[in-house]
Design an enzyme around this catalytic site. Structure first.
Site, PDB file in Angstrom:
ATOM      1  N   TYR A 174       0.878  -1.183  -0.010  1.00 24.86           N
ATOM      2  CA  TYR A 174       0.069  -0.072  -0.041  1.00 24.86           C
ATOM      3  C   TYR A 174       0.833   1.399  -0.049  1.00 24.86           C
ATOM      4  O   TYR A 174       0.710   2.427  -0.778  1.00 24.86           O
ATOM      5  CB  TYR A 174      -0.864  -0.087   1.183  1.00 24.86           C
ATOM      6  N   SER A 177       2.423   1.547  -3.486  1.00 23.48           N
ATOM      7  CA  SER A 177       1.622   1.883  -4.540  1.00 23.48           C
ATOM      8  C   SER A 177       1.375   3.390  -4.277  1.00 23.48           C
ATOM      9  O   SER A 177       1.140   3.982  -5.466  1.00 23.48           O
ATOM     10  CB  SER A 177       0.441   1.188  -4.305  1.00 23.48           C
ATOM     11  N   LYS A 178       1.071   3.948  -3.071  1.00 27.95           N
ATOM     12  CA  LYS A 178       0.588   5.491  -2.974  1.00 27.95           C
ATOM     13  C   LYS A 178       1.959   6.552  -3.390  1.00 27.95           C
ATOM     14  O   LYS A 178       1.743   7.492  -3.790  1.00 27.95           O
ATOM     15  CB  LYS A 178       0.069   5.334  -1.692  1.00 27.95           C
ATOM     16  N   THR A 209     -14.566   8.312   6.451  1.00 25.16           N
ATOM     17  CA  THR A 209     -14.984   7.614   5.167  1.00 25.16           C
ATOM     18  C   THR A 209     -14.910   6.218   5.553  1.00 25.16           C
ATOM     19  O   THR A 209     -14.465   5.596   6.304  1.00 25.16           O
ATOM     20  CB  THR A 209     -14.002   7.651   3.870  1.00 25.16           C
TER      21      THR A 209
END
Length: 275
Positions: A174, A177-178, A209
């Site tokens: 993660y 990827s970011k 969210t």
């Protein structure tokens, strides 16, 4: 012709909040892997008088993204693309995360580059994990392969991730990827500028969210390091997204904008302060 704004991952959270703002002067297309899951969001927007359609698209599939772009171009001038779709460590394994976040961004940006033009904007969404994941973990030397051979890029990145402890591979994927999303956005600025397209990334911190709630336990550890000691509200970052995607900041491109309540600015070190 109508001005069109495509929002991936716009069924809830910050993407839906951005749709409420962009819908004031754009035809909105909400894209997600399952169109039926977008029905409540479409109804919510239509109840406000916003012209909206849902379209099923998997950003990790080039063919699927091409169908989305073809549909969007048939609806009018695609003036804005807000790419919110992505997977967190709670939503898939390392490979799925890299395919959804990194490959998905490449697919979306390259395909929509072909149909967008002067005065339009592509906005990619990263994460503060891109900054908080220890930088020595980031295999930035491998990112360049995404520009020429995406399969080679994924193969080499996954080979690197498999060197990490199995329990941490999804988290590492993660962060990588970011981090890649930010790098890729900057790298594409010159190419996009040749057609008059601006491209930016926005880096959210912890927000209220559905995805944020999945990570609320871990995320709450960071609040004490923030200058603003709470989670962000979706409408707060939606205003930033809508402004960036509009024609108003016409000289702004190739940049990442952090909206995290001051967490990254605090210098917090997850290895030292959190773990």
């Amino acid at each position: 012709m109508k001005n069109v704004c495509v929002i991936t991952g716009g069924g809830s959270g910050m993407g839906l909040a951005a749709a409420h703002i962009m819908g004031k002067d754009h035809f909105i297309i909400l894209a997600g892997r399952t169109a039926s899951r977008l029905e409540s969001a479409v109804k919510e927007l239509r109840d406000e008088g916003i012209e909206t359609e849902a379209f099923a698209a998997d950003v990790s599939s080039r063919q699927s993204v091409e169908k989305l772009a073809e549909y969007a171009a048939g609806c009018g001038r695609v003036r804005a693309l807000i790419h919110c779709a992505g997977l967190s460590p709670h939503m898939g394994d390392a490979r799925l995360i890299m395919q959804g976040n990194a490959l998905g961004t490449v697919n979306i940006d390259e395909v929509f580059y072909e149909i967008m033009g002067e005065g339009s904007c592509i906005l990619n969404v990263s994460s503060m994990s891109a900054y908080l994941t220890p930088q020595f973990i980031m295999p930035k030397r491998l990112y360049k392969h995404a520009l020429t051979d995406i399969e080679k890029f994924l193969k080499k990145i996954m080979g690197f991730i498999r060197l990490m402890p199995r329990s941490q591979q999804a988290n590492v994927a993660y962060g990588i990827s970011k981090n890649f999303v930010i790098w890729y956005t900057k790298k594409m600025a010159e190419k996009m500028g040749g057609k008059g397209i601006r491209i930016l990334s926005v880096t959210p911190g912890n927000f209220e969210t559905p995805m944020g709630r999945l990570e609320s336990k871990e995320a709450s550890e960071y609040i004490k390091y923030c200058a603003i000691k709470r989670f962000g509200r979706p409408e707060e970052i939606a205003e930033l997204m809508a402004f960036c995607a509009s024609e108003k900041p016409g000289f702004l491109t190739g940049a990442d904008i952090i909206c995290d309540g001051g967490c990254v600015a605090s210098g917090v070190n997850p290895l030292k302060n959190i773990l």
